[in-house]
Design a protein around this motif. Structure first.
Motif, mmCIF file in Angstrom:
data_model
loop_
_atom_site.group_PDB
_atom_site.id
_atom_site.type_symbol
_atom_site.label_atom_id
_atom_site.label_comp_id
_atom_site.label_asym_id
_atom_site.label_seq_id
_atom_site.Cartn_x
_atom_site.Cartn_y
_atom_site.Cartn_z
ATOM 1 N N MET A 1 -7.863 0.003 8.330
ATOM 2 C CA MET A 1 -6.852 -0.893 8.751
ATOM 3 C C MET A 1 -5.565 -0.582 8.657
ATOM 4 O O MET A 1 -5.089 0.057 7.378
ATOM 5 C CB MET A 1 -7.212 -2.227 7.947
ATOM 6 C CG MET A 1 -8.350 -2.888 8.311
ATOM 7 S SD MET A 1 -8.658 -3.520 10.089
ATOM 8 C CE MET A 1 -10.223 -4.513 9.961
ATOM 9 N N ARG A 2 -4.442 -1.057 9.410
ATOM 10 C CA ARG A 2 -3.186 -0.480 9.293
ATOM 11 C C ARG A 2 -2.187 -1.812 8.644
ATOM 12 O O ARG A 2 -2.321 -3.032 9.283
ATOM 13 C CB ARG A 2 -2.555 -0.111 10.536
ATOM 14 C CG ARG A 2 -1.314 0.851 10.244
ATOM 15 C CD ARG A 2 -0.976 1.604 11.549
ATOM 16 N NE ARG A 2 0.405 2.156 11.470
ATOM 17 C CZ ARG A 2 1.081 2.713 12.318
ATOM 18 N NH1 ARG A 2 0.529 2.602 13.394
ATOM 19 N NH2 ARG A 2 1.995 3.495 11.818
ATOM 20 N N ILE A 3 -1.756 -1.378 7.434
ATOM 21 C CA ILE A 3 -0.980 -2.595 6.872
ATOM 22 C C ILE A 3 0.419 -2.450 6.756
ATOM 23 O O ILE A 3 0.752 -1.336 6.491
ATOM 24 C CB ILE A 3 -1.441 -2.972 5.238
ATOM 25 C CG1 ILE A 3 -3.040 -3.297 5.332
ATOM 26 C CG2 ILE A 3 -0.727 -3.842 4.653
ATOM 27 C CD1 ILE A 3 -3.659 -3.177 4.143
ATOM 28 N N GLY A 72 0.306 -12.327 16.746
ATOM 29 C CA GLY A 72 -0.655 -13.091 15.934
ATOM 30 C C GLY A 72 -1.083 -12.359 14.430
ATOM 31 O O GLY A 72 -2.126 -13.022 13.958
ATOM 32 N N VAL A 73 -0.272 -11.426 14.249
ATOM 33 C CA VAL A 73 -0.737 -10.555 13.206
ATOM 34 C C VAL A 73 -0.801 -11.281 11.877
ATOM 35 O O VAL A 73 -0.001 -12.259 11.496
ATOM 36 C CB VAL A 73 0.229 -9.274 13.001
ATOM 37 C CG1 VAL A 73 1.522 -9.718 12.754
ATOM 38 C CG2 VAL A 73 -0.428 -8.361 12.038
ATOM 39 N N ALA A 110 -8.253 -9.715 -2.462
ATOM 40 C CA ALA A 110 -9.395 -10.441 -2.105
ATOM 41 C C ALA A 110 -8.778 -11.171 -1.108
ATOM 42 O O ALA A 110 -9.229 -11.319 0.304
ATOM 43 C CB ALA A 110 -9.557 -11.537 -3.374
ATOM 44 N N ARG A 111 -7.544 -11.742 -1.076
ATOM 45 C CA ARG A 111 -6.815 -12.548 0.046
ATOM 46 C C ARG A 111 -6.684 -11.641 1.384
ATOM 47 O O ARG A 111 -6.778 -12.057 2.383
ATOM 48 C CB ARG A 111 -5.529 -13.072 -0.614
ATOM 49 C CG ARG A 111 -5.798 -14.162 -1.533
ATOM 50 C CD ARG A 111 -4.770 -15.307 -1.413
ATOM 51 N NE ARG A 111 -4.998 -16.253 -2.823
ATOM 52 C CZ ARG A 111 -4.256 -17.341 -2.791
ATOM 53 N NH1 ARG A 111 -3.640 -17.610 -1.765
ATOM 54 N NH2 ARG A 111 -4.686 -18.090 -3.763
ATOM 55 N N LEU A 115 -8.129 -12.010 5.019
ATOM 56 C CA LEU A 115 -7.065 -12.249 6.315
ATOM 57 C C LEU A 115 -7.547 -11.058 7.193
ATOM 58 O O LEU A 115 -7.725 -11.154 8.365
ATOM 59 C CB LEU A 115 -5.675 -11.981 6.150
ATOM 60 C CG LEU A 115 -4.996 -13.220 5.243
ATOM 61 C CD1 LEU A 115 -3.643 -12.831 4.877
ATOM 62 C CD2 LEU A 115 -5.215 -14.442 6.013
ATOM 63 N N LEU A 116 -7.826 -9.762 6.908
ATOM 64 C CA LEU A 116 -8.204 -8.558 7.535
ATOM 65 C C LEU A 116 -9.661 -9.005 8.281
ATOM 66 O O LEU A 116 -9.887 -8.617 9.588
ATOM 67 C CB LEU A 116 -8.400 -7.316 6.818
ATOM 68 C CG LEU A 116 -7.265 -6.951 6.542
ATOM 69 C CD1 LEU A 116 -7.320 -5.687 5.165
ATOM 70 C CD2 LEU A 116 -6.417 -6.022 7.314
ATOM 71 N N ARG A 117 -10.385 -9.525 7.509
ATOM 72 C CA ARG A 117 -11.855 -9.894 8.203
ATOM 73 C C ARG A 117 -11.556 -10.821 9.468
ATOM 74 O O ARG A 117 -12.265 -10.930 10.291
ATOM 75 C CB ARG A 117 -12.768 -10.729 7.092
ATOM 76 C CG ARG A 117 -14.094 -10.741 7.406
ATOM 77 C CD ARG A 117 -14.917 -11.063 6.070
ATOM 78 N NE ARG A 117 -14.562 -12.151 5.608
ATOM 79 C CZ ARG A 117 -14.070 -12.376 4.377
ATOM 80 N NH1 ARG A 117 -13.991 -11.064 3.536
ATOM 81 N NH2 ARG A 117 -13.845 -13.637 3.768
#
Lengths: 225, 456
Positions: A1-3, A72-73, A110-111, A115-117
């Motif tokens: 994933m790109r953060i 909506g990211v 964890a948070r 959000l990624l999920r």
């Protein structure tokens, strides 16, 4: 994933990006608000971790601009200010979550995972009901009667599998596949562990997880009986 | 102020009225004396005119008209005495004005006050030159009249004057009262405006007052502005110092988290663990300290609004329970059936509940934590229930005071959590309460707040 990480404190930014990189994510780290705002206007990210106090443009302005442009990211806001109003305005402006510095890095991870999920899920909003258990697949929350119960991610997934077809018997192998996928090596003991936890947390509900020796587990509603 | 003013005006008016009535009485006496003295004198002259000398003797015929004049005073009695030049009483009451010096009346009639037959009388003595056979001589006429009529007249005049003065005084008092009331109304308005003000409202007063009062209002406003500035300064200071403290603290824990434990010698690993736990402790303490300062000073400037207890408890629940909490822990939230509203401030209230939940997670719950919203009579209750050993009743007053730790090794606890919750509850006219663990019921900490009637 790109953060995208926007954080001007070097020590903090370094730690966050290193930690996410260690778990296999790509992290772009920006220290300047103006630069971050520009990058966001032409690059798609899966998650933005945004500090509020930034040189140039503050985090709120970046967030406001981002939401105005229709993106909506998921955005996780970090704040060091004591005024809790900041947190509220962050949520009002369209942040998905916030953490107050100093935070526990495991909590941040964890948070971010949540959000990624949510980002990758994309299921239509629907609620599964069995007995007095209701599971909101969009918000990932579980209610027993009018009590809201906090479940871990895998526990929710397990409940989701069982509740999607109440009465059907799921073998341990089936559950193992759906719960952990192929890349994770988990034994049947893990399933027993999760079933045990879930049972405990659902105590008092009008539905039960029934063990059928040798064949597997099923969710049975007391109302149907 | 009103009664004091009225008292002073009353004293002045009473003194004035007293003086006026006394003056009126003196004047009335003089006027009555003057009027009746003229009658008396007229009668005396008439009587002296009717003295004549016949055959060498002094003769006196009482003229009826003389008594008619005096008869105008109905109730008074009249006495007279006629004295011949030799000094003998010719007629009348011989003992009337016996000691008077008759010769003094030769120049002019003499009036005098006397008593006769036990009653006060007014006397007049007139003289009349007579040509007697033995030569010229002086005859005298003394007339006395009791004083009832003149007293009656004086009293009547005084009474009328008194009535007038009283009436005037009454008007003056009423007028003063109205004027004072009217003049003091702006002061009352100002007081009412200050009284009805929301305690958190620190905007300048905008009450219309007369010019005399405007310096007063200006001073009040100046004071309000200074207070407001001071509070804002304080809040900015807290916010800034929060940022200044939290940023390096985050950096510290960030750097600590980057240390690769696996590559450390066992001894170093032990030190790292120490640093980690102290960092967590410092983090928790800093958070509580800053939140405490923020929450407490927040009430200086924030207006209370109706807050839904379900909402605020749910928010606090989601905030306080970390995602990383032990997976075996059962954590649940149960809202009330009805939407309970209480006057409060969303953020402070949430901070209070977060602290209670946080405390239960750190020190109480072993496998179960429950947050519930309940109604109890006129109060809304947010209950935090855990399956831990609870807190002994003897410790309850201690733990809500600041910087009290239950055990010397209460790590990560600054002892401010319950203090924050309790202070917030108190400001909102509620309280932080405890329910001891019993056979059937687990330990419970609750925040109790008065509900708002007529929920919006």
């Amino acid at each position: 994933m790109r953060i995208l990480l926007v954080e001007d404190t070097h020590d903090v930014g370094e730690a966050i990006s290193r930690r996410f990189q260690q778990t296999g994510h790509t992290v772009d780290w920006e220290t300047d608000g103006v630069a971050a705002s520009e990058i966001l206007s032409f690059t798609e990210y899966d998650l933005v971790i945004l500090d509020v106090m930034l040189p140039g443009v503050d985090g709120f302005s970046i967030l406001r601009k981002l939401r105005q442009s229709g993106s909506g990211v998921p955005v996780l806001v970090l704040t060091a200010r004591s005024e809790v109003d900041d947190r509220v305005s962050a949520l009002d402006l369209g942040a998905d979550d916030y953490l107050v510095k100093p935070f526990d890095f495991r909590e941040l991870e964890a948070r971010a995972r949540v959000l990624l999920r949510r980002r990758s899920g994309g299921e239509p909003t629907n609620v599964i009901i069995c007995g007095d258990i209701s599971l909101d697949r969009a918000n990932r929350n579980v209610m027993v009667g009018k009590r809201e119960i906090q479940l871990k991610r895998r526990e929710i997934v397990l409940l989701e599998i069982l509740a999607s077809r109440p009465g059907k018997v799921f073998s341990k192998d089936e559950l193992l596949d759906q719960l952990f996928g192929f890349e994770e090596a988990a034994g049947e003991n893990a399933i027993e562990l999760y079933i045990g936890r879930l049972r405990k947390k659902l105590e008092g509900a009008r539905a039960r997880i029934v063990t059928l020796r040798g064949s597997g587990y099923q969710l049975v509603s007391d109302d149907a009986a | 102020m009103f009664s004091r003013l009225m008292r002073r005006v009353g004293v002045v008016l009473a003194l004035g009225a007293g003086t006026l009535i006394t003056a009126a009485w003196i004047y009335a006496r003089a006027a009555a004396d003057d009027a009746y003295d003229r009658l008396l004198l007229g009668a005396a002259f008439q009587m002296s005119e009717s003295l004549s000398v016949a055959d060498g003797n002094l003769r006196f015929v009482l003229p009826p008209s003389a008594f008619e004049i005096l008869g105008l005073a109905n109730d008074d009695r009249i006495f007279y005495r006629v004295i011949d030049p030799s000094g003998a009483t010719l007629t009348g009451y011989a003992d009337l004005a016996a000691k008077a010096d008759l010769s003094a009346s030769r120049a002019a009639p003499i009036f005098g006050d006397d008593a006769y037959l036990g009653a006060p009388v007014r006397t007049v003595t007139v003289s009349h030159a007579m040509s007697m056979p033995e030569g010229p001589g002086w005859a005298y006429v003394v007339v006395a009249q009791t004083v009832e009529a003149r007293h009656a007249l004086a009293s009547e005049l005084t009474a009328r004057a008194t009535m007038l003065v009283a009436l005037m005084s009454l008007f003056a008092v009423a007028g003063t009262a109205l004027a004072v009331r009217y003049s003091l109304r702006p002061v009352d308005d100002l007081a009412a405006a200050l009284r009805q003000r929301d305690p958190q409202d620190l905007t300048p007063l905008t009450v219309a007052v007369p010019d005399e009062l405007s310096p007063f209002v200006t001073s009040i406003n100046y004071f309000i502005i200074r207070l407001d500035e001071r509070i804002k300064l304080l809040q900015r200071y807290i916010a800034d110092s929060a940022h200044q403290i939290r940023t390096p603290l985050t950096a510290l824990s960030a750097q600590v988290s980057l240390i690769d434990e696996q590559r450390l010698a066992p001894e170093d690993r032990r030190h790292l663990k120490r640093v980690q736990s102290r960092t967590i402790e410092l983090t928790g303490f800093t958070n509580q300290l800053l939140n405490h300062a923020m929450v407490i000073h927040r009430f200086d400037s924030v207006q209370l609004v109706p807050v839904s207890l379900n909402d605020v408890a749910r928010m606090a629940f989601r905030n306080a329970v970390p995602i990383t909490v032990d997976p075996d822990m059962i954590v649940s939230f149960e809202p009330a059936d009805e939407d309970l509203m209480a006057m409060g401030d969303m953020l402070s209230l949430r901070e209070a509940i977060v602290n209670v939940i946080d405390n239960a997670l750190r020190h109480g719950a072993t496998a179960r934590l429950e947050v519930r919203v309940r109604q109890r009579e006129n109060f809304g209750r947010i209950e935090v229930i855990d399956d831990g050993p609870g807190i002994k009743e003897a410790d309850w007053p201690n733990i809500i005071s600041r910087f009290y730790s239950r055990s010397p090794d209460a790590r990560g606890s600054s002892g401010l959590g319950f203090a924050i919750a309790s202070e917030v509850a108190t400001v909102l006219r509620g309280q932080l309460g405890f329910r001891e663990r019993s056979e059937n019921e687990p330990f419970c900490v609750y925040l109790e707040l008065p509900l708002v009637r007529g929920q919006p």
